[in-house]
Design a protein around this motif. Structure first.
Motif, PDB file in Angstrom:
ATOM      1  N   PHE A   1      -6.655  75.424  12.297  1.00 42.09           N
ATOM      2  CA  PHE A   1      -6.389  74.314  11.709  1.00 42.09           C
ATOM      3  C   PHE A   1      -6.059  74.591  10.248  1.00 42.09           C
ATOM      4  O   PHE A   1      -6.222  75.683   9.897  1.00 42.09           O
ATOM      5  CB  PHE A   1      -7.844  73.181  11.710  1.00 42.09           C
ATOM      6  N   PHE A   2      -5.083  73.528   9.736  1.00 48.01           N
ATOM      7  CA  PHE A   2      -4.619  73.875   8.506  1.00 48.01           C
ATOM      8  C   PHE A   2      -5.002  72.554   7.539  1.00 48.01           C
ATOM      9  O   PHE A   2      -4.816  71.317   8.014  1.00 48.01           O
ATOM     10  CB  PHE A   2      -3.222  73.575   8.553  1.00 48.01           C
ATOM     11  N   LEU A   3      -5.283  72.875   6.357  1.00 50.99           N
ATOM     12  CA  LEU A   3      -5.712  71.950   5.297  1.00 50.99           C
ATOM     13  C   LEU A   3      -4.478  71.920   4.491  1.00 50.99           C
ATOM     14  O   LEU A   3      -3.662  73.017   4.183  1.00 50.99           O
ATOM     15  CB  LEU A   3      -6.942  72.101   4.669  1.00 50.99           C
ATOM     16  N   ILE A   4      -4.324  70.988   3.750  1.00 43.89           N
ATOM     17  CA  ILE A   4      -3.189  70.838   2.712  1.00 43.89           C
ATOM     18  C   ILE A   4      -4.013  70.587   1.133  1.00 43.89           C
ATOM     19  O   ILE A   4      -4.695  69.469   1.186  1.00 43.89           O
ATOM     20  CB  ILE A   4      -2.110  69.903   2.931  1.00 43.89           C
ATOM     21  N   ASP A   5      -3.904  71.242   0.477  1.00 39.76           N
ATOM     22  CA  ASP A   5      -4.267  70.953  -1.156  1.00 39.76           C
ATOM     23  C   ASP A   5      -3.339  69.953  -1.705  1.00 39.76           C
ATOM     24  O   ASP A   5      -2.330  69.568  -1.327  1.00 39.76           O
ATOM     25  CB  ASP A   5      -4.687  72.329  -1.704  1.00 39.76           C
ATOM     26  N   PRO A   6      -3.911  69.402  -2.932  1.00 44.60           N
ATOM     27  CA  PRO A   6      -3.120  68.523  -3.809  1.00 44.60           C
ATOM     28  C   PRO A   6      -1.894  68.932  -4.023  1.00 44.60           C
ATOM     29  O   PRO A   6      -0.945  67.899  -4.243  1.00 44.60           O
ATOM     30  CB  PRO A   6      -4.207  67.991  -5.057  1.00 44.60           C
ATOM     31  N   ALA A   7      -1.185  70.053  -4.143  1.00 45.16           N
ATOM     32  CA  ALA A   7      -0.234  70.712  -4.493  1.00 45.16           C
ATOM     33  C   ALA A   7       0.716  71.204  -3.276  1.00 45.16           C
ATOM     34  O   ALA A   7       1.700  71.751  -3.404  1.00 45.16           O
ATOM     35  CB  ALA A   7      -0.024  71.946  -5.581  1.00 45.16           C
ATOM     36  N   ASN A   8       0.377  70.569  -2.190  1.00 43.76           N
ATOM     37  CA  ASN A   8       0.908  70.706  -0.711  1.00 43.76           C
ATOM     38  C   ASN A   8       0.862  72.207  -0.421  1.00 43.76           C
ATOM     39  O   ASN A   8       1.761  72.987   0.374  1.00 43.76           O
ATOM     40  CB  ASN A   8       2.367  70.206  -0.940  1.00 43.76           C
ATOM     41  N   ASN A   9      -0.061  73.070  -1.043  1.00 43.00           N
ATOM     42  CA  ASN A   9      -0.372  74.255  -0.478  1.00 43.00           C
ATOM     43  C   ASN A   9      -1.111  74.489   0.850  1.00 43.00           C
ATOM     44  O   ASN A   9      -1.870  73.479   0.880  1.00 43.00           O
ATOM     45  CB  ASN A   9      -1.206  75.358  -1.625  1.00 43.00           C
ATOM     46  N   LEU A  10      -0.726  75.044   1.938  1.00 37.30           N
ATOM     47  CA  LEU A  10      -1.080  75.096   2.991  1.00 37.30           C
ATOM     48  C   LEU A  10      -2.306  76.151   3.212  1.00 37.30           C
ATOM     49  O   LEU A  10      -2.034  77.343   3.175  1.00 37.30           O
ATOM     50  CB  LEU A  10      -0.114  75.168   4.268  1.00 37.30           C
ATOM     51  N   LEU A  11      -3.228  75.763   3.829  1.00 43.30           N
ATOM     52  CA  LEU A  11      -4.548  76.554   3.875  1.00 43.30           C
ATOM     53  C   LEU A  11      -4.798  76.673   5.503  1.00 43.30           C
ATOM     54  O   LEU A  11      -5.001  75.733   6.108  1.00 43.30           O
ATOM     55  CB  LEU A  11      -5.872  76.256   3.130  1.00 43.30           C
ATOM     56  N   GLU A  12      -4.828  78.037   6.028  1.00 39.37           N
ATOM     57  CA  GLU A  12      -5.184  78.140   7.511  1.00 39.37           C
ATOM     58  C   GLU A  12      -6.328  78.546   7.623  1.00 39.37           C
ATOM     59  O   GLU A  12      -6.760  79.642   6.975  1.00 39.37           O
ATOM     60  CB  GLU A  12      -3.775  78.924   8.219  1.00 39.37           C
ATOM     61  N   PHE A  13      -7.187  78.143   8.533  1.00 36.34           N
ATOM     62  CA  PHE A  13      -8.570  78.683   9.156  1.00 36.34           C
ATOM     63  C   PHE A  13      -8.281  78.844  10.542  1.00 36.34           C
ATOM     64  O   PHE A  13      -8.066  78.105  11.328  1.00 36.34           O
ATOM     65  CB  PHE A  13      -9.473  77.810   8.855  1.00 36.34           C
ATOM     66  N   LYS A  14      -8.623  80.330  10.950  1.00 36.54           N
ATOM     67  CA  LYS A  14      -8.637  80.604  12.305  1.00 36.54           C
ATOM     68  C   LYS A  14      -9.714  81.531  12.820  1.00 36.54           C
ATOM     69  O   LYS A  14     -10.423  82.078  11.947  1.00 36.54           O
ATOM     70  CB  LYS A  14      -7.304  81.108  12.708  1.00 36.54           C
ATOM     71  N   TYR A  15      -9.894  81.329  14.002  1.00 35.52           N
ATOM     72  CA  TYR A  15     -10.845  82.518  14.812  1.00 35.52           C
ATOM     73  C   TYR A  15     -10.067  83.085  16.070  1.00 35.52           C
ATOM     74  O   TYR A  15      -9.685  82.169  16.959  1.00 35.52           O
ATOM     75  CB  TYR A  15     -11.974  81.766  15.094  1.00 35.52           C
ATOM     76  N   TYR A  16      -9.867  84.182  16.192  1.00 33.12           N
ATOM     77  CA  TYR A  16      -9.375  85.058  17.427  1.00 33.12           C
ATOM     78  C   TYR A  16     -10.649  85.189  18.291  1.00 33.12           C
ATOM     79  O   TYR A  16     -11.742  85.815  17.771  1.00 33.12           O
ATOM     80  CB  TYR A  16      -8.890  86.234  17.148  1.00 33.12           C
ATOM     81  N   HIS A  17     -10.374  84.811  19.653  1.00 29.98           N
ATOM     82  CA  HIS A  17     -11.281  85.346  20.603  1.00 29.98           C
ATOM     83  C   HIS A  17     -11.667  86.838  20.761  1.00 29.98           C
ATOM     84  O   HIS A  17     -12.566  87.346  20.961  1.00 29.98           O
ATOM     85  CB  HIS A  17     -10.955  84.395  22.045  1.00 29.98           C
ATOM     86  N   ASP A  18     -10.413  87.494  20.504  1.00 29.68           N
ATOM     87  CA  ASP A  18     -10.473  88.785  20.709  1.00 29.68           C
ATOM     88  C   ASP A  18     -10.297  89.472  19.494  1.00 29.68           C
ATOM     89  O   ASP A  18      -9.060  89.499  18.941  1.00 29.68           O
ATOM     90  CB  ASP A  18      -9.119  89.332  21.754  1.00 29.68           C
ATOM     91  N   ILE A  19     -11.373  90.266  18.991  1.00 26.08           N
ATOM     92  CA  ILE A  19     -11.254  90.793  17.765  1.00 26.08           C
ATOM     93  C   ILE A  19     -10.379  91.751  17.494  1.00 26.08           C
ATOM     94  O   ILE A  19      -9.751  91.996  16.265  1.00 26.08           O
ATOM     95  CB  ILE A  19     -12.672  91.190  17.307  1.00 26.08           C
ATOM     96  N   ASP A  20      -9.748  92.535  18.351  1.00 27.47           N
ATOM     97  CA  ASP A  20      -8.510  93.390  18.398  1.00 27.47           C
ATOM     98  C   ASP A  20      -7.353  92.795  17.845  1.00 27.47           C
ATOM     99  O   ASP A  20      -6.481  93.292  17.579  1.00 27.47           O
ATOM    100  CB  ASP A  20      -8.358  94.082  19.649  1.00 27.47           C
ATOM    101  N   MET A  21      -7.192  91.294  18.158  1.00 27.02           N
ATOM    102  CA  MET A  21      -5.817  90.448  17.531  1.00 27.02           C
ATOM    103  C   MET A  21      -5.977  90.221  16.117  1.00 27.02           C
ATOM    104  O   MET A  21      -5.115  89.483  15.533  1.00 27.02           O
ATOM    105  CB  MET A  21      -5.937  89.402  18.397  1.00 27.02           C
ATOM    106  N   VAL A  22      -7.011  90.251  15.281  1.00 29.25           N
ATOM    107  CA  VAL A  22      -7.141  89.909  14.096  1.00 29.25           C
ATOM    108  C   VAL A  22      -6.233  90.445  13.068  1.00 29.25           C
ATOM    109  O   VAL A  22      -5.620  89.849  12.384  1.00 29.25           O
ATOM    110  CB  VAL A  22      -8.660  90.136  13.464  1.00 29.25           C
ATOM    111  N   TYR A  23      -5.854  91.871  13.394  1.00 33.05           N
ATOM    112  CA  TYR A  23      -4.803  92.488  12.486  1.00 33.05           C
ATOM    113  C   TYR A  23      -3.571  92.729  13.267  1.00 33.05           C
ATOM    114  O   TYR A  23      -3.302  92.932  14.179  1.00 33.05           O
ATOM    115  CB  TYR A  23      -5.263  93.635  11.884  1.00 33.05           C
TER     116      TYR A  23
END
Length: 132
Positions: free
Chosen positions: A110-132
């Motif tokens: 999901f993405f949040l937007i701060d007051p200056a329109n900067n976008l913040l993504e928060f995520k979770y991979y089911h397969d830890i090998d995909m994190v990088y």
């Protein structure tokens, strides 16, 4: 993985300091320093500095390619952050979704937007090998 003796640093624009502090503190980030032209936060263990520069605000932000955020290694932490963002009524740029469904790189985000329109993504991979 990284050693604990390193902290990632990111500098981004903000249009007004008080609303910036309110947003990031509601997100749970600790205000570390405040000056007349910038604020520094502990952003989930890393450093985010919001520099007062209203002339550099992206008026039409897009998710790609410019955003930043957190990739959780623990699904419970992802779920708790989503629940917290919702309870704090933080502004979502993109509601929770699943990307690359059915593929090895499938992840929840999901993405949040701060007051200056900067976008913040928060995520979770089911397969830890995909994190990088």
């Amino acid at each position: 993985m990284r050693n604990t003796n390193k902290v990632f640093h990111l500098a981004i624009p903000c249009k007004e300091l008080d609303e910036t502090v309110e947003f990031y503190e509601k997100l749970g980030c600790k205000l570390a320093r405040r000056y007349y032209d910038r604020v520094t936060f502990d952003f989930f263990g890393d450093q985010v500095v919001c520099h007062l520069s209203p002339e550099n605000i992206d008026e039409q932000p897009k998710m790609y390619p410019r955003h930043f955020g957190i990739t959780f290694l623990d699904k419970d932490e992802y779920d708790q952050t989503l629940e917290f963002a919702t309870s704090q009524e933080l502004p979502f740029f993109k509601k929770p979704m699943v990307r690359f469904e059915g593929k090895q790189e499938e992840h929840m985000t999901f993405f949040l937007i701060d007051p200056a329109n900067n976008l913040l993504e928060f995520k979770y991979y089911h397969d830890i090998d995909m994190v990088y």
